[in-house]
Scaffold this motif. Structure first.
Motif, PDB file in Angstrom:
ATOM      1  N   ALA A   1       0.809  -1.209   0.000  1.00 55.13           N
ATOM      2  CA  ALA A   1       0.000   0.000   0.000  1.00 55.13           C
ATOM      3  C   ALA A   1       0.847   1.266   0.000  1.00 55.13           C
ATOM      4  N   ILE A   2       2.092   1.191   0.488  1.00 56.38           N
ATOM      5  CA  ILE A   2       2.935   2.393   0.562  1.00 56.38           C
ATOM      6  C   ILE A   2       4.071   2.357  -0.458  1.00 56.38           C
ATOM      7  N   ARG A   3       4.109   1.343  -1.300  1.00 55.87           N
ATOM      8  CA  ARG A   3       5.189   1.231  -2.287  1.00 55.87           C
ATOM      9  C   ARG A   3       5.231   2.465  -3.177  1.00 55.87           C
TER      10      ARG A   3
ATOM     11  N   VAL B   1       9.442   3.017   5.412  1.00 57.48           N
ATOM     12  CA  VAL B   1       9.576   1.658   4.883  1.00 57.48           C
ATOM     13  C   VAL B   1       9.684   1.751   3.369  1.00 57.48           C
ATOM     14  N   VAL B   2      10.776   1.216   2.842  1.00 56.96           N
ATOM     15  CA  VAL B   2      11.018   1.176   1.400  1.00 56.96           C
ATOM     16  C   VAL B   2      10.588  -0.191   0.890  1.00 56.96           C
ATOM     17  N   SER B   3       9.624  -0.230  -0.031  1.00 61.81           N
ATOM     18  CA  SER B   3       9.140  -1.518  -0.530  1.00 61.81           C
ATOM     19  C   SER B   3       9.172  -1.610  -2.050  1.00 61.81           C
ATOM     20  N   GLY B   4       9.704  -0.594  -2.725  1.00 63.95           N
ATOM     21  CA  GLY B   4       9.938  -0.679  -4.160  1.00 63.95           C
ATOM     22  C   GLY B   4      11.330  -1.227  -4.420  1.00 63.95           C
ATOM     23  N   ARG B   5      11.452  -2.114  -5.404  1.00 66.93           N
ATOM     24  CA  ARG B   5      12.732  -2.789  -5.623  1.00 66.93           C
ATOM     25  C   ARG B   5      13.842  -1.814  -6.006  1.00 66.93           C
TER      26      ARG B   5
END
Length: 368
Positions: free
Chosen positions: A17-19, A31-35
């Motif tokens: 949801a936060i990417r 929080v980093v969630s993109g590659r």
């Protein structure tokens, strides 16, 4: 607002949801969630460092290659690198790993929790062999490991180091220090590092090796046994097994997050990060980035880019023992899949954990 309990049980919807990046109150940080963004953060230790008093592992075991950056990090890591290259891993460990897997499976009958009877003891035996540690029972080392990893997870969640974690590390310190006099990796490392430094680095290698390997084996088996169509593909074409293991790592990396701390004010994908802010890189989130992986929540053993996951991190802190972990996992999973009429018990739980994600138990049956 997402809670720590929800992140421990299943973080994937929240990090999606936060990417590519967002603030999470539960963690008190970004929080980093993109590659792509995850790679950028992990490859820039000058801006996003591990060398911070809040770093959870360092609070439990002391400064080590895991919690240092720059020249000091290189000094701590260098003595341990050469035994874990791919050629050295294959040369030194293939036979011992195969023998240990065969021995552990030979002790079992027709029902077992493969986390406690195979994955855990295998990972302990191999990492002790790799480091040249004095003999200790797998149960003892796993007790130390559980207390220390629970303490690290608690620190990540904002709690203090536990007395159990501190006591376990004190016992581990004595055990590792007694192995420095032997003619092996620890002795060689002691030429460049103090006893406390050797112990701290051996501890992160031990528990990284145990956590990563135990989680990789049990999560891979759980994925295969809960997806019978994908298991059938692997059984029909065993050459798919290595890719199936990478696909499992993509979906559920054993280490779900790694922490960094901003050394300066910086903007990342529109997020205004202040100096000192916690920046949590979600390796699990990066592995489900839809810009890279089609149908990212689907377990697909034929996925052509499964190895683009970041389960072993990236940059100067990339996992030192990733080749060994892969060797152990492929050997163990292949042997287990050879068990006749293998079935996962209905009470076998899904992977869970805030920092370290794995199945709490992998209960299976087979025909003796």
């Amino acid at each position: 607002m997402v809670t720590l309990e929800e992140l421990e049980r299943d973080p994937h919807a929240a990090v999606a949801a936060i990417r590519p990046i967002g603030w999470m109150d539960a963690l008190g940080g970004w929080v980093v969630s993109g590659r792509a963004l995850a790679i950028a953060v992990m490859r820039d230790p000058e801006t996003f460092t591990v060398d911070d008093p809040r770093f959870s592992t360092a609070q439990v075991v002391g400064p080590s290659m895991l919690s240092l950056d720059g020249p000091t990090h290189a000094t701590h890591r260098r003595p341990f690198e050469s035994p874990f290259t791919l050629p050295e891993t294959r040369r030194r460990f293939t036979q011992p790993v195969e023998a240990t897997v065969a021995d552990l499976l030979a002790r079992l009958r027709d029902t077992a929790d493969l986390r406690t009877t195979l994955a855990g003891p295998l990972s302990v035996a191999v990492v002790a062999y790799a480091l040249g540690l004095p003999q200790a029972s797998a149960a003892t080392v796993l007790d130390w490991y559980t207390a220390i990893s629970d303490s690290v997870t608690g620190v990540t969640a904002g709690r203090p180091v536990t007395p159990e974690g501190a006591a376990a590390f004190a016992e581990l310190h004595k055990h590792v220090a007694s192995g420095i006099d032997s003619d092996g990796l620890l002795s060689a490392a002691a030429h460049d590092l103090s006893t406390d430094q050797v112990v701290a680095n051996a501890a992160v290698l031990m528990f990284g090796g145990i956590e990563t390997t135990e989680g990789m084996i049990t999560n891979a088996l759980w994925h295969l046994l809960t997806h019978p169509d994908q298991l059938a593909l692997v059984r029909a074409d065993p050459a798919l097994l290595p890719n199936a293991l990478e696909e499992s790592l993509r979906l559920e990396p054993a280490a779900a997050v790694v922490d960094r701390y901003a050394t300066r004010d910086i903007e990342l994908a529109g997020a205004h990060i202040r100096r000192g802010d916690l920046v949590v890189v979600s390796l699990a989130g990066a592995g489900r980035d839809p810009e890279i992986f089609t149908d990212p929540d689907t377990f697909d053993v034929r996925r052509t880019n499964a190895r683009r996951h970041l389960a072993f991190a990236s940059g100067p802190h990339i996992c030192l023992g990733m080749h060994l972990t892969r060797l152990e996992t492929q050997t163990a999973v292949a042997a287990v899949l050879d068990l006749p009429d293998l079935q996962l018990q209905p009470d076998s739980p899904a992977p869970r954990g805030l920092v370290f994600r794995k199945v709490p138990a992998l209960n299976v049956t087979w025909s003796a």
